[in-house]
Design a protein around this motif. Structure first.
Motif, PDB file in Angstrom:
ATOM      1  N   GLN A 276       0.828  -1.203   0.000  1.00 55.47           N
ATOM      2  CA  GLN A 276       0.000   0.000   0.000  1.00 55.47           C
ATOM      3  C   GLN A 276       0.866   1.258   0.000  1.00 55.47           C
ATOM      4  O   GLN A 276       0.572   2.231  -0.717  1.00 55.47           O
ATOM      5  CB  GLN A 276      -0.922   0.008   1.217  1.00 55.47           C
ATOM      6  CG  GLN A 276      -1.901   1.187   1.235  1.00 55.47           C
ATOM      7  CD  GLN A 276      -2.821   1.142   2.437  1.00 55.47           C
ATOM      8  OE1 GLN A 276      -2.759   0.237   3.260  1.00 55.47           O
ATOM      9  NE2 GLN A 276      -3.691   2.135   2.543  1.00 55.47           N
ATOM     10  N   ASP A 277       1.928   1.230   0.791  1.00 57.60           N
ATOM     11  CA  ASP A 277       2.856   2.371   0.821  1.00 57.60           C
ATOM     12  C   ASP A 277       3.500   2.588  -0.539  1.00 57.60           C
ATOM     13  O   ASP A 277       3.660   3.726  -0.994  1.00 57.60           O
ATOM     14  CB  ASP A 277       3.953   2.141   1.871  1.00 57.60           C
ATOM     15  CG  ASP A 277       3.406   2.151   3.285  1.00 57.60           C
ATOM     16  OD1 ASP A 277       2.365   2.810   3.509  1.00 57.60           O
ATOM     17  OD2 ASP A 277       4.010   1.500   4.152  1.00 57.60           O
ATOM     18  N   MET A 278       3.887   1.481  -1.190  1.00 57.39           N
ATOM     19  CA  MET A 278       4.533   1.578  -2.497  1.00 57.39           C
ATOM     20  C   MET A 278       3.575   2.141  -3.545  1.00 57.39           C
ATOM     21  O   MET A 278       3.971   2.918  -4.412  1.00 57.39           O
ATOM     22  CB  MET A 278       5.057   0.205  -2.919  1.00 57.39           C
ATOM     23  CG  MET A 278       6.174  -0.320  -2.031  1.00 57.39           C
ATOM     24  SD  MET A 278       6.769  -1.947  -2.512  1.00 57.39           S
ATOM     25  CE  MET A 278       7.621  -1.547  -4.028  1.00 57.39           C
ATOM     26  N   LYS A 279       2.311   1.725  -3.467  1.00 55.94           N
ATOM     27  CA  LYS A 279       1.314   2.242  -4.398  1.00 55.94           C
ATOM     28  C   LYS A 279       1.115   3.736  -4.198  1.00 55.94           C
ATOM     29  O   LYS A 279       0.963   4.490  -5.154  1.00 55.94           O
ATOM     30  CB  LYS A 279      -0.008   1.499  -4.212  1.00 55.94           C
ATOM     31  CG  LYS A 279       0.000   0.076  -4.758  1.00 55.94           C
ATOM     32  CD  LYS A 279      -1.354  -0.582  -4.570  1.00 55.94           C
ATOM     33  CE  LYS A 279      -1.368  -1.986  -5.156  1.00 55.94           C
ATOM     34  NZ  LYS A 279      -2.676  -2.665  -4.960  1.00 55.94           N
ATOM     35  N   GLN A 280       1.094   4.144  -2.930  1.00 51.71           N
ATOM     36  CA  GLN A 280       0.923   5.561  -2.619  1.00 51.71           C
ATOM     37  C   GLN A 280       2.125   6.374  -3.095  1.00 51.71           C
ATOM     38  O   GLN A 280       1.991   7.513  -3.507  1.00 51.71           O
ATOM     39  CB  GLN A 280       0.718   5.751  -1.111  1.00 51.71           C
ATOM     40  CG  GLN A 280      -0.620   5.230  -0.605  1.00 51.71           C
ATOM     41  CD  GLN A 280      -0.740   5.334   0.911  1.00 51.71           C
ATOM     42  OE1 GLN A 280       0.214   5.654   1.604  1.00 51.71           O
ATOM     43  NE2 GLN A 280      -1.931   5.065   1.420  1.00 51.71           N
ATOM     44  N   THR A 281       3.316   5.766  -3.023  1.00 52.69           N
ATOM     45  CA  THR A 281       4.537   6.460  -3.436  1.00 52.69           C
ATOM     46  C   THR A 281       4.591   6.615  -4.952  1.00 52.69           C
ATOM     47  O   THR A 281       5.012   7.640  -5.478  1.00 52.69           O
ATOM     48  CB  THR A 281       5.779   5.687  -2.955  1.00 52.69           C
ATOM     49  OG1 THR A 281       5.711   5.560  -1.540  1.00 52.69           O
ATOM     50  CG2 THR A 281       7.048   6.416  -3.339  1.00 52.69           C
ATOM     51  N   GLY A 282       4.197   5.570  -5.671  1.00 55.01           N
ATOM     52  CA  GLY A 282       4.182   5.631  -7.129  1.00 55.01           C
ATOM     53  C   GLY A 282       5.549   5.429  -7.755  1.00 55.01           C
ATOM     54  O   GLY A 282       6.518   5.049  -7.101  1.00 55.01           O
ATOM     55  N   LYS A 284       7.424   7.761  -9.244  1.00 54.86           N
ATOM     56  CA  LYS A 284       8.285   8.949  -9.281  1.00 54.86           C
ATOM     57  C   LYS A 284       9.629   8.766  -8.593  1.00 54.86           C
ATOM     58  O   LYS A 284      10.655   9.203  -9.125  1.00 54.86           O
ATOM     59  CB  LYS A 284       7.534  10.153  -8.707  1.00 54.86           C
ATOM     60  CG  LYS A 284       6.399  10.637  -9.594  1.00 54.86           C
ATOM     61  CD  LYS A 284       5.713  11.848  -9.002  1.00 54.86           C
ATOM     62  CE  LYS A 284       4.592  12.333  -9.909  1.00 54.86           C
ATOM     63  NZ  LYS A 284       3.911  13.525  -9.325  1.00 54.86           N
ATOM     64  N   PRO A 285       9.695   8.142  -7.388  1.00 53.02           N
ATOM     65  CA  PRO A 285      11.016   7.941  -6.762  1.00 53.02           C
ATOM     66  C   PRO A 285      11.952   7.089  -7.628  1.00 53.02           C
ATOM     67  O   PRO A 285      13.156   7.349  -7.694  1.00 53.02           O
ATOM     68  CB  PRO A 285      10.679   7.224  -5.446  1.00 53.02           C
ATOM     69  CG  PRO A 285       9.297   7.658  -5.140  1.00 53.02           C
ATOM     70  CD  PRO A 285       8.614   7.741  -6.474  1.00 53.02           C
ATOM     71  N   PHE A 286      11.384   6.074  -8.287  1.00 53.84           N
ATOM     72  CA  PHE A 286      12.181   5.239  -9.181  1.00 53.84           C
ATOM     73  C   PHE A 286      12.671   6.058 -10.376  1.00 53.84           C
ATOM     74  O   PHE A 286      13.811   5.910 -10.817  1.00 53.84           O
ATOM     75  CB  PHE A 286      11.369   4.042  -9.666  1.00 53.84           C
ATOM     76  CG  PHE A 286      11.107   3.015  -8.603  1.00 53.84           C
ATOM     77  CD1 PHE A 286      12.059   2.049  -8.304  1.00 53.84           C
ATOM     78  CD2 PHE A 286       9.924   3.019  -7.899  1.00 53.84           C
ATOM     79  CE1 PHE A 286      11.836   1.107  -7.330  1.00 53.84           C
ATOM     80  CE2 PHE A 286       9.682   2.076  -6.908  1.00 53.84           C
ATOM     81  CZ  PHE A 286      10.642   1.112  -6.621  1.00 53.84           C
ATOM     82  N   LEU A 287      11.809   6.911 -10.885  1.00 53.29           N
ATOM     83  CA  LEU A 287      12.178   7.758 -12.020  1.00 53.29           C
ATOM     84  C   LEU A 287      13.305   8.703 -11.628  1.00 53.29           C
ATOM     85  O   LEU A 287      14.273   8.888 -12.385  1.00 53.29           O
ATOM     86  CB  LEU A 287      10.958   8.557 -12.492  1.00 53.29           C
ATOM     87  CG  LEU A 287      11.134   9.417 -13.752  1.00 53.29           C
ATOM     88  CD1 LEU A 287      11.525   8.547 -14.934  1.00 53.29           C
ATOM     89  CD2 LEU A 287       9.847  10.186 -14.054  1.00 53.29           C
ATOM     90  N   LEU A 288      13.218   9.274 -10.425  1.00 54.76           N
ATOM     91  CA  LEU A 288      14.272  10.158  -9.923  1.00 54.76           C
ATOM     92  C   LEU A 288      15.603   9.415  -9.830  1.00 54.76           C
ATOM     93  O   LEU A 288      16.637   9.904 -10.310  1.00 54.76           O
ATOM     94  CB  LEU A 288      13.886  10.695  -8.543  1.00 54.76           C
ATOM     95  CG  LEU A 288      14.991  11.436  -7.765  1.00 54.76           C
ATOM     96  CD1 LEU A 288      15.387  12.711  -8.503  1.00 54.76           C
ATOM     97  CD2 LEU A 288      14.514  11.751  -6.349  1.00 54.76           C
TER      98      LEU A 288
END
Length: 306
Positions: A276-282, A284-288
């Motif tokens: 659930q936390d990962m879904k909320q994060t999306g 974008k952090p991986f893209l960064l």
């Protein structure tokens, strides 16, 4: 009975992490899988334990570093180190703003990419008071790319016919974590391993100034800047190891225990992360992280080859 098994398994996994037979990414995965099955265990206690263990581990790792030797041998890569670290942190800051990523999460990902992966995140996260979820997300992102780098960097080095000296320097700058730097360089050759190890150790010293800068950047207006005492103890540990004739068995034991405690810490960090936390994060952090990694890898490669 189910609760008893849950506690028994948790204790067993802690012992497994202390054994030294599993890697940092595996510890993080085990913690995540445990939470996936049993929900977040001991959430409040884990959060406090993570902060203390991170600090203790970082201080202990200082006993494995020699100040003058790493500074002298790493002098060649000093210009590249300064350029790569400053560029990564600056680009990471603005990209996090553009992508609207949490400021602390963006800073940890940028710091982990700029310096030495999990060790940098471990040192800086207590300074900026990052919560366990942010720590786990930044570690997860960095470790994923770190694992990929271990496999693809030697192939790229051979493709460009890099010398062992060149590859050792590139690996130390562009691969996040020390373990993967050593692994990739070892596959490339003994000279590459020697250069990569020394330059990486010298690069690790940049945890200190980046931590102090982070302390200033993330100071709450209502609070005074507090000295991160564990960073001071980290410096003292390096100086003691450098200038005192400490028994090898002592320093090896201390650094060995510190690395195992860091593995336990990563397991606890993994238990704070959920799907659930990962879904909320999306994404974008991986893209960064990917953009920063491409910039640092390609930029340092062109610098070294030319």
């Amino acid at each position: 009975m189910k609760s008893l098994f849950r506690y028994f398994l948790f204790a067993l996994l802690i012992i497994v992490c202390l054994s030294g037979y599993i890697s940092s990414p595996m510890a993080l995965i085990l913690g995540f899988l445990y939470t996936l099955i049993f929900n977040k265990p001991f959430e409040k206690h884990s959060a406090k334990s993570i902060q203390y263990l991170l600090k203790i581990s970082v201080v202990g790792l200082g006993f494995g570093m020699f100040l003058m030797e790493t500074l002298k041998t790493g002098k060649e890569g000093l210009t590249l180190t300064i350029l790569s670290i400053s560029t990564t942190l600056i680009i990471g800051y603005f990209l996090a703003k553009i992508l609207k990523i949490d400021k602390k999460l963006g800073h940890l990902i940028s710091s982990g990419t700029a310096i030495c992966g999990g060790s940098a995140i471990a040192a800086i996260s207590p300074v900026i008071k990052a919560n366990p979820k942010i720590i786990s997300l930044s570690l997860g992102v960095v470790f994923l790319l770190n694992s990929i780098g271990l496999f693809i960097f030697p192939a790229i080095g051979h493709y460009f016919n890099m010398t062992q000296h060149q590859f050792g320097l590139w690996a130390a700058v562009a691969i996040h974590d020390t373990s993967s730097v050593v692994g990739a360089a070892l596959e490339y050759g003994s000279e590459a391993l020697r250069i990569a190890t020394i330059v990486k150790l010298a690069r690790t010293l940049w945890i200190i100034p980046v931590s102090l800068i982070s302390m200033v950047l993330f100071k709450n207006k209502e609070d005074k800047i507090k000295i991160p005492w564990f960073i001071l103890f980290f410096i003292i540990a390096i100086l003691l190891n450098t200038y005192l004739d400490l028994p090898t068995i002592f320093t090896q034991t201390i650094t060995g225990i510190s690395k195992r405690l860091l593995i336990v810490t990563l397991f606890l960090v993994g238990t704070t992360l959920s799907i659930q936390d990962m879904k909320q994060t999306g994404i974008k952090p991986f893209l960064l992280a990917i953009i920063l990694w491409i910039v640092i890898s390609v930029g340092s490669l062109l610098f070294i080859l030319n």
